[in-house]
Design a protein around this motif. Structure first.
Motif, mmCIF file in Angstrom:
data_model
loop_
_atom_site.group_PDB
_atom_site.id
_atom_site.type_symbol
_atom_site.label_atom_id
_atom_site.label_comp_id
_atom_site.label_asym_id
_atom_site.label_seq_id
_atom_site.Cartn_x
_atom_site.Cartn_y
_atom_site.Cartn_z
ATOM 1 N N VAL A 26 0.859 -1.185 0.000
ATOM 2 C CA VAL A 26 0.000 0.000 0.000
ATOM 3 C C VAL A 26 0.893 1.232 0.000
ATOM 4 C CG1 VAL A 26 -1.755 1.300 1.251
ATOM 5 C CG2 VAL A 26 -1.844 -1.196 1.223
ATOM 6 N N VAL A 27 0.733 2.077 -1.015
ATOM 7 C CA VAL A 27 1.558 3.278 -1.148
ATOM 8 C C VAL A 27 0.724 4.489 -0.744
ATOM 9 C CG1 VAL A 27 2.962 4.682 -2.695
ATOM 10 C CG2 VAL A 27 2.841 2.201 -3.027
ATOM 11 N N ASP A 28 1.099 5.126 0.340
ATOM 12 C CA ASP A 28 0.408 6.322 0.820
ATOM 13 C C ASP A 28 1.019 7.550 0.154
ATOM 14 O OD1 ASP A 28 -1.336 5.036 2.814
ATOM 15 O OD2 ASP A 28 0.541 4.574 3.835
ATOM 16 N N LEU A 29 0.198 8.312 -0.574
ATOM 17 C CA LEU A 29 0.678 9.477 -1.300
ATOM 18 C C LEU A 29 0.396 10.761 -0.525
ATOM 19 C CD1 LEU A 29 -0.441 8.548 -4.929
ATOM 20 C CD2 LEU A 29 1.783 8.172 -3.836
ATOM 21 N N GLU A 30 1.101 11.799 -0.902
ATOM 22 C CA GLU A 30 0.881 13.120 -0.341
ATOM 23 C C GLU A 30 -0.075 13.902 -1.252
ATOM 24 O OE1 GLU A 30 2.038 13.867 2.523
ATOM 25 O OE2 GLU A 30 3.619 12.373 2.819
#
Length: 267
Positions: A26-30
């Motif tokens: 899971v890639v959490d973006l800004e």
């Protein structure tokens, strides 16, 4: 899935827990990662514009992730990506093409590794022979002279023999060359058939780091990441890479100052 394929639920659960969850991240973006032009198209929800120009905010993170890690192929049945020309609804052929591309590229990578290994062994052998000849010049000269005399009397140095040898080598190499050419043609055909979300012309340091980490296969240190990016023509210090990874939620730090992109899925 257990009901659809008529298997015990515990078997489906075992596959989910042991094979699927460990392979996902899971890639959490800004917020800033959602500001590129492609993602802004997805965010457009004006009801007065025609449907083909209307986006869906729920799909903006998928588009932003594709740009963050690009080049990427979006595999989805959501029509919003098809409307904007970023994906196709028939996702099964797309997935098959991506897997076939990966197989071709893995085969090419393995071939390059074998070639590099052979060249290294050849170079090491030649280096040892050169060192031995330098230490024993008279013996080396005698050995070379004897070898040339033997080849001459055996007929190995004649022009006709060289032609026959080169012809046999060409015949042996032709099937390999044809196989390589067929693989390159298939790779180009598959690549041209895919709708790819390309990276921006001037990627940020965060994007460069994320793209390498998503593909490298093992978590590197900031110094190793710096060296890898330098080999690709991007000069960024290890201190700057570490600072930017520390301030972005997509990057995960492991013991030993090892970094990757995306956190494991909690099943």
């Amino acid at each position: 899935m257990a009901d659809q394929f008529k298997v015990a639920e515990r078997q489906a659960r075992r596959v989910l827990d042991q094979q699927i969850w460990p392979a996902l991240r899971v890639v959490d973006l800004e917020i800033r990662d959602h500001l590129s032009w492609r993602t802004r198209h997805i965010l457009r929800v004006d009801r007065e514009v025609p449907l083909k120009y209307r986006g869906d905010p729920d799909d903006a993170p998928t588009m932003a992730l594709a740009e963050f890690l690009g080049p990427c192929v979006i595999v989805s049945q959501d029509s919003v990506f098809e409307r904007f020309g970023f994906a196709v609804i028939e996702w099964i052929p797309v997935a098959q093409s991506v897997l076939r591309l990966a197989g071709l590229e893995a085969t090419a990578a393995n071939a390059l590794v074998l070639i590099e290994l052979a060249l290294r062994l050849l170079g090491a052998g030649a280096h040892r022979l050169a060192g031995l000849a330098a230490r024993n010049p008279l013996a080396a000269s005698a050995a070379v002279g004897g070898l040339l005399w033997w080849c001459y009397h055996r007929g190995y140095l004649t022009r006709d023999n060289w032609r026959r040898t080169l012809s046999r080598m060409g015949d042996a190499a032709r099937p390999l060359l044809e196989l390589a050419e067929a693989g390159m043609t298939e790779h180009q055909t598959l690549n041209d058939s895919l709708l790819v979300v390309e990276p921006p012309a001037y990627p940020t340091s965060e994007q460069l780091a994320a793209r390498y980490l998503a593909r490298c296969g093992r978590p590197p240190t900031p110094g190793e990441l710096r060296d890898a990016l330098a080999r690709r023509g991007h000069t960024i210090s290890a201190a700057q890479l570490k600072h930017e990874m520390l301030t972005h939620r997509a990057f995960i730090r492991a013991p030993g100052d090892l970094w990757t992109v995306g956190r494991p899925v909690q099943g």
